[in-house]
Design a protein around this motif. Structure first.
Motif, PDB file in Angstrom:
ATOM      1  N   PRO A 214      32.127  45.606  -3.188  1.00  0.00           N
ATOM      2  CA  PRO A 214      31.641  45.118  -1.893  1.00  0.00           C
ATOM      3  C   PRO A 214      31.733  43.596  -1.779  1.00  0.00           C
ATOM      4  N   THR A 215      32.168  43.137  -0.614  1.00  0.00           N
ATOM      5  CA  THR A 215      32.300  41.699  -0.380  1.00  0.00           C
ATOM      6  C   THR A 215      31.179  41.162   0.499  1.00  0.00           C
ATOM      7  N   TYR A 216      30.199  42.009   0.775  1.00  0.00           N
ATOM      8  CA  TYR A 216      29.102  41.565   1.632  1.00  0.00           C
ATOM      9  C   TYR A 216      27.870  42.406   1.317  1.00  0.00           C
ATOM     10  N   ALA A 217      26.740  41.948   1.849  1.00  0.00           N
ATOM     11  CA  ALA A 217      25.496  42.706   1.752  1.00  0.00           C
ATOM     12  C   ALA A 217      24.746  42.543   3.065  1.00  0.00           C
ATOM     13  N   LEU A 218      23.912  43.510   3.384  1.00  0.00           N
ATOM     14  CA  LEU A 218      23.019  43.404   4.533  1.00  0.00           C
ATOM     15  C   LEU A 218      21.602  43.223   3.997  1.00  0.00           C
ATOM     16  N   LEU A 219      20.988  42.131   4.376  1.00  0.00           N
ATOM     17  CA  LEU A 219      19.655  41.806   3.888  1.00  0.00           C
ATOM     18  C   LEU A 219      18.649  41.942   5.024  1.00  0.00           C
ATOM     19  N   PRO A 220      17.491  42.529   4.773  1.00  0.00           N
ATOM     20  CA  PRO A 220      16.477  42.616   5.825  1.00  0.00           C
ATOM     21  C   PRO A 220      16.147  41.231   6.365  1.00  0.00           C
ATOM     22  N   ASP A 221      16.030  41.129   7.657  1.00  0.00           N
ATOM     23  CA  ASP A 221      15.785  39.834   8.289  1.00  0.00           C
ATOM     24  C   ASP A 221      14.424  39.857   8.990  1.00  0.00           C
ATOM     25  N   PRO A 222      13.376  39.426   8.319  1.00  0.00           N
ATOM     26  CA  PRO A 222      12.046  39.458   8.920  1.00  0.00           C
ATOM     27  C   PRO A 222      11.862  38.405  10.005  1.00  0.00           C
TER      28      PRO A 222
ATOM     29  N   GLY B 129      16.453  33.025   9.963  1.00  0.00           N
ATOM     30  CA  GLY B 129      17.701  33.469   9.365  1.00  0.00           C
ATOM     31  C   GLY B 129      18.878  32.720   9.916  1.00  0.00           C
ATOM     32  N   ALA B 130      18.851  32.486  11.234  1.00  0.00           N
ATOM     33  CA  ALA B 130      19.955  31.758  11.854  1.00  0.00           C
ATOM     34  C   ALA B 130      20.009  30.332  11.341  1.00  0.00           C
ATOM     35  N   ALA B 131      18.830  29.729  11.153  1.00  0.00           N
ATOM     36  CA  ALA B 131      18.805  28.361  10.651  1.00  0.00           C
ATOM     37  C   ALA B 131      19.357  28.300   9.239  1.00  0.00           C
ATOM     38  N   GLY B 132      19.013  29.332   8.424  1.00  0.00           N
ATOM     39  CA  GLY B 132      19.526  29.368   7.064  1.00  0.00           C
ATOM     40  C   GLY B 132      21.029  29.491   7.044  1.00  0.00           C
ATOM     41  N   ALA B 133      21.568  30.285   7.987  1.00  0.00           N
ATOM     42  CA  ALA B 133      23.021  30.461   8.031  1.00  0.00           C
ATOM     43  C   ALA B 133      23.706  29.150   8.348  1.00  0.00           C
ATOM     44  N   ALA B 134      23.081  28.362   9.221  1.00  0.00           N
ATOM     45  CA  ALA B 134      23.694  27.097   9.613  1.00  0.00           C
ATOM     46  C   ALA B 134      23.780  26.123   8.459  1.00  0.00           C
ATOM     47  N   SER B 135      22.994  26.358   7.414  1.00  0.00           N
ATOM     48  CA  SER B 135      23.008  25.434   6.287  1.00  0.00           C
ATOM     49  C   SER B 135      24.189  25.646   5.357  1.00  0.00           C
TER      50      SER B 135
ATOM     51  N   ALA C 299      18.435  47.108  19.831  1.00  0.00           N
ATOM     52  CA  ALA C 299      17.857  48.320  19.269  1.00  0.00           C
ATOM     53  C   ALA C 299      16.332  48.284  19.247  1.00  0.00           C
ATOM     54  N   GLY C 300      15.743  47.309  19.914  1.00  0.00           N
ATOM     55  CA  GLY C 300      14.299  47.275  20.048  1.00  0.00           C
ATOM     56  C   GLY C 300      13.601  46.974  18.739  1.00  0.00           C
ATOM     57  N   SER C 301      12.725  47.901  18.328  1.00  0.00           N
ATOM     58  CA  SER C 301      11.916  47.656  17.138  1.00  0.00           C
ATOM     59  C   SER C 301      12.620  48.046  15.843  1.00  0.00           C
ATOM     60  N   GLU C 302      13.881  48.488  15.920  1.00  0.00           N
ATOM     61  CA  GLU C 302      14.588  48.870  14.708  1.00  0.00           C
ATOM     62  C   GLU C 302      14.794  47.654  13.810  1.00  0.00           C
ATOM     63  N   ALA C 303      15.037  47.939  12.542  1.00  0.00           N
ATOM     64  CA  ALA C 303      15.207  46.864  11.567  1.00  0.00           C
ATOM     65  C   ALA C 303      16.348  45.940  11.962  1.00  0.00           C
ATOM     66  N   ARG C 304      16.160  44.668  11.691  1.00  0.00           N
ATOM     67  CA  ARG C 304      17.222  43.695  11.922  1.00  0.00           C
ATOM     68  C   ARG C 304      17.742  43.233  10.570  1.00  0.00           C
ATOM     69  N   TRP C 305      19.008  42.905  10.534  1.00  0.00           N
ATOM     70  CA  TRP C 305      19.655  42.578   9.271  1.00  0.00           C
ATOM     71  C   TRP C 305      20.384  41.255   9.374  1.00  0.00           C
ATOM     72  N   LYS C 306      20.516  40.606   8.243  1.00  0.00           N
ATOM     73  CA  LYS C 306      21.359  39.418   8.194  1.00  0.00           C
ATOM     74  C   LYS C 306      22.518  39.696   7.247  1.00  0.00           C
ATOM     75  N   LEU C 307      23.640  39.148   7.598  1.00  0.00           N
ATOM     76  CA  LEU C 307      24.881  39.394   6.872  1.00  0.00           C
ATOM     77  C   LEU C 307      25.067  38.328   5.797  1.00  0.00           C
ATOM     78  N   HIS C 308      25.295  38.779   4.579  1.00  0.00           N
ATOM     79  CA  HIS C 308      25.605  37.855   3.488  1.00  0.00           C
ATOM     80  C   HIS C 308      26.996  38.174   2.969  1.00  0.00           C
ATOM     81  N   LEU C 309      27.908  37.214   3.091  1.00  0.00           N
ATOM     82  CA  LEU C 309      29.271  37.374   2.586  1.00  0.00           C
ATOM     83  C   LEU C 309      29.369  36.750   1.203  1.00  0.00           C
ATOM     84  N   THR C 310      29.924  37.474   0.268  1.00  0.00           N
ATOM     85  CA  THR C 310      30.129  36.918  -1.069  1.00  0.00           C
ATOM     86  C   THR C 310      31.411  36.101  -1.090  1.00  0.00           C
ATOM     87  N   GLU C 311      31.646  35.434  -2.210  1.00  0.00           N
ATOM     88  CA  GLU C 311      32.868  34.641  -2.332  1.00  0.00           C
ATOM     89  C   GLU C 311      34.117  35.505  -2.247  1.00  0.00           C
ATOM     90  N   ARG C 312      34.000  36.769  -2.622  1.00  0.00           N
ATOM     91  CA  ARG C 312      35.153  37.663  -2.580  1.00  0.00           C
ATOM     92  C   ARG C 312      35.624  37.926  -1.154  1.00  0.00           C
TER      93      ARG C 312
END
Length: 314
Positions: free
Chosen positions: A33-41, A46-52, A64-77
């Motif tokens: 896998p070249t990515y992961a989905l991390l829970p985004d509380p 999360g957006a600010a962290g991505a900008a860094s 999707a309303g109250s459904e879980a939200r995720w943040k995308l993490h791309l690995t070096e691969r």
């Protein structure tokens, strides 16, 4: 390969392989896998962290309303890291297939006010992390939004790759696209590349949509393994050749004439079976993995979307 040997014939007719074994041998090479989905509380944080520049960003659930939200993490691969602008137009989420597997999905809003969304079934040995930069470029150039998903056993999707799972995976993606984003079938273009043509043809034979693109398609698993195969056996895997005639939507077939993985003859055979096939694109000199590098690739896709689909079809 000039034909089947006596030993091969005996194996086929005395002990025919089950479709899943043919599929496993011919098709499935899930990468690490070249990515992961991390829970985004906290989506804002999360957006600010991505900008860094960490390669991590927010991907919402698309209303999707109250459904879980995720943040995308791309690995070096993944060989590509999103800018904040790209993260802002990308949603990632998980859905579940009818076979119980968790399916990773990605929706990229490439083109504001786009008429069409492309439901893209990618090729082998890649996952959403590796395909994401291609999706952004493609959608921007053909003025379409892109929705894609990972097959069972690829990326963050659970389960093991199999023919039955392929069909369940694209069904889950189709229903997620329609329910979460409110996209109507008449505004969905199904696009399959290589092994991705298998779920694409299956879905397109069961549901009408705006159009279908088959990129380096195969006729069936047996015909790839044994090129002289003339009929479809009951144990054959991926029988596109038997399903393509049932597709009610316009179909564009793209194939390289020097394809070293799936021979050009497969594209020709499918074209002849398609009742609503439009002018195909045979890319002279192209192989299996380089069609996108030829200028006529984007030119034909644009013409297909902007002109062929605007014309009335019988």
């Amino acid at each position: 390969m000039n034909g089947l040997s006596i030993r091969e014939l005996c194996c086929l007719f005395c002990c025919p392989p089950c479709p899943s074994r043919i599929a496993a041998k011919l098709a499935f090479l899930p990468p690490e896998p070249t990515y992961a989905l991390l829970p985004d509380p906290d989506p804002v944080a999360g957006a600010a962290g991505a900008a860094s520049g960490t390669g991590t960003g927010v991907a919402g659930a698309g209303g999707a309303g109250s459904e879980a939200r995720w943040k995308l993490h791309l690995t070096e691969r993944a060989e590509f890291q999103y800018s904040q602008r790209e993260l802002d137009v990308t949603d990632v989420f998980l859905t579940r297939s009818s076979r119980g597997n968790r399916v990773g999905c990605m929706y990229i809003r490439c083109a504001p006010n786009a008429r069409f969304t492309v439901l893209f079934s990618h090729g082998n040995a890649v996952d959403l992390g590796q395909m994401s930069s291609f999706y952004i470029g493609l959608g921007t150039r053909i003025n379409c939004n892109i929705f894609s998903y990972d097959y069972s056993g690829y990326g963050v999707s659970t389960g093991k790759p199999s023919e039955k799972n392929l069909y369940a995976d694209i069904d889950a993606a189709w229903h997620a696209l329609r329910s979460r984003y409110g996209i109507s079938p008449e505004n969905i273009i199904l696009y399959g590349q290589s092994i991705g043509t298998v779920p694409t043809v299956d879905l397109a034979s069961r549901f009408e949509c705006a159009a279908v693109v088959l990129h380096s398609p195969l006729t069936s698993g047996m015909r790839v393994a044994f090129p002289d195969t003339k009929k479809t056996y009951c144990f054959d895997a991926f029988p596109n050749i038997e399903k393509v005639s049932k597709i009610p939507s316009p179909v564009l077939i793209i194939h390289g004439t020097e394809d070293e993985v799936i021979d050009f003859s497969h594209g020709l055979a499918l074209f002849e079976r398609c009742p609503k096939a439009v002018e195909p694109l045979w890319v002279e000199g192209a192989g299996h993995n380089d069609i996108e590098l030829y200028s006529q690739y984007l030119e034909r896709l644009r013409r297909f979307i902007n002109h062929d689909l605007a014309a009335p079809h019988a």
